[in-house]
Enzyme design. Structure first.
Site, mmCIF file in Angstrom:
data_model
loop_
_atom_site.group_PDB
_atom_site.id
_atom_site.type_symbol
_atom_site.label_atom_id
_atom_site.label_comp_id
_atom_site.label_asym_id
_atom_site.label_seq_id
_atom_site.Cartn_x
_atom_site.Cartn_y
_atom_site.Cartn_z
ATOM 1 N N GLU A 96 11.105 -2.931 3.301
ATOM 2 C CA GLU A 96 11.103 -1.898 2.426
ATOM 3 C C GLU A 96 12.420 -1.193 2.223
ATOM 4 O O GLU A 96 13.455 -1.621 3.022
ATOM 5 C CB GLU A 96 10.524 -0.566 3.573
ATOM 6 C CG GLU A 96 10.336 0.584 2.815
ATOM 7 C CD GLU A 96 9.832 1.808 3.923
ATOM 8 O OE1 GLU A 96 9.112 1.136 4.767
ATOM 9 O OE2 GLU A 96 10.312 2.870 3.847
ATOM 10 N N LYS A 134 6.975 6.401 12.424
ATOM 11 C CA LYS A 134 6.939 5.373 11.679
ATOM 12 C C LYS A 134 8.511 4.990 11.220
ATOM 13 O O LYS A 134 8.779 4.069 11.135
ATOM 14 C CB LYS A 134 6.165 5.675 10.206
ATOM 15 C CG LYS A 134 5.815 4.572 9.231
ATOM 16 C CD LYS A 134 6.773 4.562 8.173
ATOM 17 C CE LYS A 134 6.679 3.400 7.332
ATOM 18 N NZ LYS A 134 7.619 3.162 6.407
ATOM 19 N N ASP A 171 7.475 -9.928 19.472
ATOM 20 C CA ASP A 171 6.077 -9.617 18.921
ATOM 21 C C ASP A 171 5.987 -8.021 18.621
ATOM 22 O O ASP A 171 5.739 -7.035 19.491
ATOM 23 C CB ASP A 171 5.027 -10.053 20.027
ATOM 24 C CG ASP A 171 3.601 -9.490 19.779
ATOM 25 O OD1 ASP A 171 3.327 -8.906 19.037
ATOM 26 O OD2 ASP A 171 2.717 -9.877 20.621
ATOM 27 N N HIS A 223 16.557 7.296 -2.373
ATOM 28 C CA HIS A 223 15.585 6.315 -2.931
ATOM 29 C C HIS A 223 15.983 6.170 -4.522
ATOM 30 O O HIS A 223 16.072 5.053 -5.197
ATOM 31 C CB HIS A 223 14.462 6.666 -2.783
ATOM 32 C CG HIS A 223 13.965 6.305 -1.157
ATOM 33 N ND1 HIS A 223 12.547 6.508 -0.751
ATOM 34 C CD2 HIS A 223 14.652 5.894 -0.267
ATOM 35 C CE1 HIS A 223 12.559 6.029 0.461
ATOM 36 N NE2 HIS A 223 13.710 5.898 0.853
HETATM 37 C C1 MEV Z 1 10.108 6.015 5.289
HETATM 38 O O1 MEV Z 1 9.762 4.536 5.592
HETATM 39 C C2 MEV Z 1 10.222 6.685 6.670
HETATM 40 C C3 MEV Z 1 10.383 8.242 6.615
HETATM 41 O O2 MEV Z 1 9.246 8.716 6.085
HETATM 42 C C4 MEV Z 1 10.438 8.522 8.129
HETATM 43 C C5 MEV Z 1 10.218 10.107 8.515
HETATM 44 O O3 MEV Z 1 9.814 10.725 7.334
HETATM 45 O O4 MEV Z 1 10.917 10.420 9.343
HETATM 46 C C6 MEV Z 1 11.571 8.638 5.925
#
Ligand code: MEV
Length: 442
Positions: A84, A280, A296, A393
């Site tokens: 990513e 995430k 792992d 981005h």
């Molecule tokens: C994107 O891969 C991860 C984010 O969405 C994490 C977040 O929102 O804290 C930017």
């Protein structure tokens, strides 16, 4: 199509031929494509082929680095494997930000792992419990061969319990073990012990005089380690006076930023929809280093998510606070990884990752990885609560569009300036370039 019988025994080229002929419209082109990713060294390719089964080719992912990570006063250049965009950039930005504010501090809270023999016992539970001490001695003695080496390294079996699970299912019990596996992740070690325990348990009840009439009533369901390792836990934190947080784009002063940040973390603690995305972001950093070091990531992920839901609600893994003018951002994270055995020593790039990190032991690597997760989380929240993440981005997206449209250096400079305050899209950039080029003509 005929079923693929004996497929695993075919040579790699034959497997490839079978796949391309049965699943692709352009078999020759696909064969060429897949083979173009074979390693030029047969010896190295063999290593990769042996990691898994039915391998046809190699699947590449970028191997990058995030420099400037200070963890407990030591500077690391951290390897990251991730597909990513912006993740490595964000981790690096998080690391750099804290580099001048004391870096990341960590503490190992525990290194205990666990595993269970799940079994059914139709006999008298009380008699089994009464005989447990005797059984325990046999479980320890009977696995001495497996544990001897680990004991020399300071590890081994820490505890064995008999758990009564009959509330869940009549007759269901567990032998629940705690283990110290030192620098190895320990899956093979723990699973070997558990399978041996299962055998010893069977023999114990079959031959014990107390269980003469019911001795055959034990039935093993399964013996397996638990990837839930809340006892193998690292705390990582950063802190500094709020006044030292500095100024933020689109945000106001440091105090306002800190308050907004703390609130953003609190939202992720209370709101599941936000918590999942928040975590995430943490795993963006954690998985990338776990992968780069040949560990792992599925085990680390499942454990981390279970830990995030340990009180019954899925919550943010990190926490933030402002107390007496000090901003603190921290995370307790359970992570079972290894630095010896497994892919860590077999994968040529995992080996290089370990070298790059200065050959850390498991505890040091746990601390680095959790700090990268925290840095990643910090960088994401900093963007989200100030400029928004699309800003960064879109900067990258803009550069890609400019390269695609063959913009000159001068045009690129003008476009970067213009799109600082304007929405980036392919059409908008194309039109901007067309206008600029028109102006240049007249
Ligand atoms: C994107 O891969 C991860 C984010 O969405 C994490 C977040 O929102 O804290 C930017």
């Amino acid at each position: 199509m005929k079923p693929a019988s004996g497929f695993s025994k075919l040579s790699k080229r034959k497997k490839l031929r079978w796949v391309v002929e049965n699943f692709f419209r352009n078999p020759e082109e696909v064969t060429r494509e897949l083979m173009s990713f074979w390693h030029s060294s047969e010896e190295k390719q063999k290593i990769f082929d042996e990691f898994s089964e039915n391998t046809l080719s190699n699947y590449y992912l970028p191997f990058g680095i995030a420099p400037n990570f200070i963890v407990n006063g030591k500077t690391y250049c951290v390897p990251m494997v991730i597909e990513e965009s912006s993740v490595v950039a964000a981790a690096s930005a998080g690391a750099k930000f804290w580099m001048t504010r004391g870096g990341f501090k960590t503490k190992i809270i525990g290194t205990t792992k666990s595993g269970q023999v799940h079994f059914m016992w139709k006999g008298d539970g009380e008699r089994l419990k009464a005989a447990f001490l005797e059984l325990k001695k046999q479980l320890v003695a009977g696995t001495q061969k497996i544990t001897a080496n680990m004991q020399k390294r300071g590890g081994g079996i820490l505890a064995i319990r008999l758990l009564d699970k009959t509330d869940m299912e009549p007759g269901y019990y567990q032998l629940d073990g705690d283990f110290e596996t030192c620098d190895s992740m320990g899956a093979n070690f723990i699973n070997s012990i558990l399978e041996e325990w299962a055998k010893i348990l069977g023999q114990f009840v079959a031959t014990h005089p107390d269980f003469s009439e019911q001795g055959r009533d034990v039935s093993i369901i399964m013996s397996i380690l638990s990837n839930y390792t809340p006892g193998c836990l690292v705390r990582s934190w950063v802190e500094c006076p709020v006044t030292e947080l500095g100024k933020f784009e689109n945000s106001h002063d440091a105090q306002e930023f800190a308050e907004k940040f703390v609130l953003a973390v609190r939202i992720a603690r209370e709101d599941v929809k936000r918590a999942v995305t928040h975590n995430k972001g943490i795993f963006n950093g954690i998985d990338a280093v776990v992968l780069a070091t040949g560990n792992d990531f599925r085990a680390v992920e499942s454990c981390g998510h279970a830990y995030a839901a340990r009180d019954g609600q899925y919550r943010s893994l990190s926490q933030a606070s402002i107390k007496n003018g000090i901003f603190r951002f921290e995370m307790d994270f359970p992570i079972a990884i290894g630095t010896v055995g497994g892919l860590t020593t077999l994968h040529p790039l995992a080996k290089r990752s370990m070298e790059l990190l200065g050959q850390p032991n498991a505890q040091e690597l746990m601390q680095i990885i959790v700090s990268v997760g925290l840095a990643q989380n910090f960088a994401a929240l900093r963007s989200l609560t100030t400029t928004g993440i699309q800003h960064g981005h879109m900067k990258m997206h803009l550069m890609n569009i400019l390269i695609h449209l063959k913009a000159t250096d001068e045009e690129t400079k003008a476009a970067v300036e213009y799109f600082n305050d304007n929405l980036v899209s392919f059409t908008a950039v194309r039109e901007f370039l067309a206008e600029t080029r028109k102006k240049q003509v007249y």
